[in-house]
Design a protein around this motif. Structure first.
Motif, PDB file in Angstrom:
ATOM      1  N   ALA A 211       0.840  -1.209   0.000  1.00 17.75           N
ATOM      2  CA  ALA A 211       0.000   0.000   0.000  1.00 17.75           C
ATOM      3  C   ALA A 211       0.872   1.256   0.000  1.00 17.75           C
ATOM      4  CB  ALA A 211      -0.937  -0.003   1.211  1.00 17.75           C
ATOM      5  N   PHE A 212       1.960   1.236   0.794  1.00 19.69           N
ATOM      6  CA  PHE A 212       2.893   2.375   0.777  1.00 19.69           C
ATOM      7  C   PHE A 212       3.506   2.537  -0.615  1.00 19.69           C
ATOM      8  CE2 PHE A 212       3.198   1.844   5.518  1.00 19.69           C
ATOM      9  CZ  PHE A 212       2.892   3.159   5.856  1.00 19.69           C
ATOM     10  N   ALA A 213       3.879   1.393  -1.236  1.00 24.72           N
ATOM     11  CA  ALA A 213       4.518   1.456  -2.562  1.00 24.72           C
ATOM     12  C   ALA A 213       3.550   2.022  -3.593  1.00 24.72           C
ATOM     13  CB  ALA A 213       4.993   0.059  -2.966  1.00 24.72           C
ATOM     14  N   VAL A 214       2.305   1.537  -3.576  1.00 28.78           N
ATOM     15  CA  VAL A 214       1.305   2.005  -4.548  1.00 28.78           C
ATOM     16  C   VAL A 214       1.064   3.504  -4.377  1.00 28.78           C
ATOM     17  CG1 VAL A 214      -1.167   1.880  -5.123  1.00 28.78           C
ATOM     18  CG2 VAL A 214       0.156  -0.219  -4.849  1.00 28.78           C
TER      19      VAL A 214
ATOM     20  N   TYR B  60      -6.890   1.858   7.412  1.00 34.09           N
ATOM     21  CA  TYR B  60      -6.466   3.222   7.738  1.00 34.09           C
ATOM     22  C   TYR B  60      -5.677   3.830   6.579  1.00 34.09           C
ATOM     23  CZ  TYR B  60      -3.831   7.002   9.918  1.00 34.09           C
ATOM     24  OH  TYR B  60      -3.272   8.221  10.190  1.00 34.09           O
ATOM     25  N   LEU B  61      -4.679   3.067   6.092  1.00 30.89           N
ATOM     26  CA  LEU B  61      -3.835   3.594   5.006  1.00 30.89           C
ATOM     27  C   LEU B  61      -4.627   3.719   3.707  1.00 30.89           C
ATOM     28  CD1 LEU B  61      -0.423   1.795   5.647  1.00 30.89           C
ATOM     29  CD2 LEU B  61      -1.064   4.155   6.199  1.00 30.89           C
ATOM     30  N   ALA B  62      -5.497   2.752   3.444  1.00 27.71           N
ATOM     31  CA  ALA B  62      -6.308   2.826   2.229  1.00 27.71           C
ATOM     32  C   ALA B  62      -7.147   4.102   2.229  1.00 27.71           C
ATOM     33  CB  ALA B  62      -7.200   1.596   2.122  1.00 27.71           C
TER      34      ALA B  62
ATOM     35  N   PHE C 253      -4.736   7.125   1.726  1.00 23.54           N
ATOM     36  CA  PHE C 253      -4.124   7.216   0.400  1.00 23.54           C
ATOM     37  C   PHE C 253      -5.151   7.184  -0.741  1.00 23.54           C
ATOM     38  CE2 PHE C 253      -0.246   4.827   2.360  1.00 23.54           C
ATOM     39  CZ  PHE C 253       0.151   5.994   3.004  1.00 23.54           C
ATOM     40  N   GLY C 254      -6.439   7.188  -0.402  1.00 23.69           N
ATOM     41  CA  GLY C 254      -7.468   7.180  -1.453  1.00 23.69           C
ATOM     42  C   GLY C 254      -7.532   5.868  -2.205  1.00 23.69           C
ATOM     43  N   LEU C 255      -7.257   4.761  -1.498  1.00 23.47           N
ATOM     44  CA  LEU C 255      -7.263   3.443  -2.150  1.00 23.47           C
ATOM     45  C   LEU C 255      -8.491   2.620  -1.745  1.00 23.47           C
ATOM     46  CD1 LEU C 255      -3.502   2.496  -1.478  1.00 23.47           C
ATOM     47  CD2 LEU C 255      -4.477   3.389  -3.607  1.00 23.47           C
ATOM     48  N   TYR C 256      -9.448   3.256  -1.066  1.00 23.82           N
ATOM     49  CA  TYR C 256     -10.552   2.491  -0.479  1.00 23.82           C
ATOM     50  C   TYR C 256     -11.831   2.620  -1.308  1.00 23.82           C
ATOM     51  CZ  TYR C 256     -12.262   0.023   3.711  1.00 23.82           C
ATOM     52  OH  TYR C 256     -12.717  -0.917   4.612  1.00 23.82           O
TER      53      TYR C 256
END
Ligand SMILES: N[C@@H](CCC(=O)N[C@@H](CS)C(=O)NCC(=O)O)C(=O)O
Length: 115
Positions: free
Chosen positions: A21-24, A72-74, A77-80
């Motif tokens: 997720a950090f990489a994306v 939380y990270l999603a 980072f707008g990945l959810y």
């Protein structure tokens, strides 16, 4: 952006999807890998909420539980996804990945070679 530090053991396990997720997101983070020799872990363990890893430190705040960290990270980072249906699709993928990981872990410790 906050300073992120991900604490886990020196293996993929429950942390790899978080690292991905950090990489994306193109977001740098400290990838703290505690050696699998349990010595250092026994020192760190009492400082970790719920006494298990992974644990994410965000500007000093500690977040335990791999799925909570992922969500939380999603969100950060707008990945959810953008709506309830998309959020639910992401939840289904997270749940499926958890089931897959459990079966891999079970295989790892299986004593019967024929299985
Ligand atoms: N439900 C937790 C499970 C965490 C967990 O089982 N962590 C294991 C490594 S995968 C651990 O910290 N084991 C060391 C210990 O319990 O002392 C999560 O998803 O984060």
């Amino acid at each position: 952006m906050p300073a992120y530090k991900l604490m886990y053991f020196d293996t993929k396990g429950r942390a790899e999807v978080i690292r991905l997720a950090f990489a994306v997101a193109g977001q740098s983070f400290e990838d703290k890998r505690i050696p699998l020799s349990m010595e250092e872990w026994q020192t760190v363990k009492p400082t970790i909420p719920q006494k298990q890893l992974p644990c994410l430190q965000v500007d000093g705040r500690l977040i335990p539980q791999s799925r909570a960290i992922m969500r939380y990270l999603a969100r950060e980072f707008g990945l959810y996804g953008d709506n309830n249906d998309e959020n639910t699709r992401v939840d289904v993928i997270i749940g499926t990945a958890e089931d897959f990981l459990k079966s891999v872990i079970a295989l790892r410790y299986e004593k019967d070679d024929t299985k």
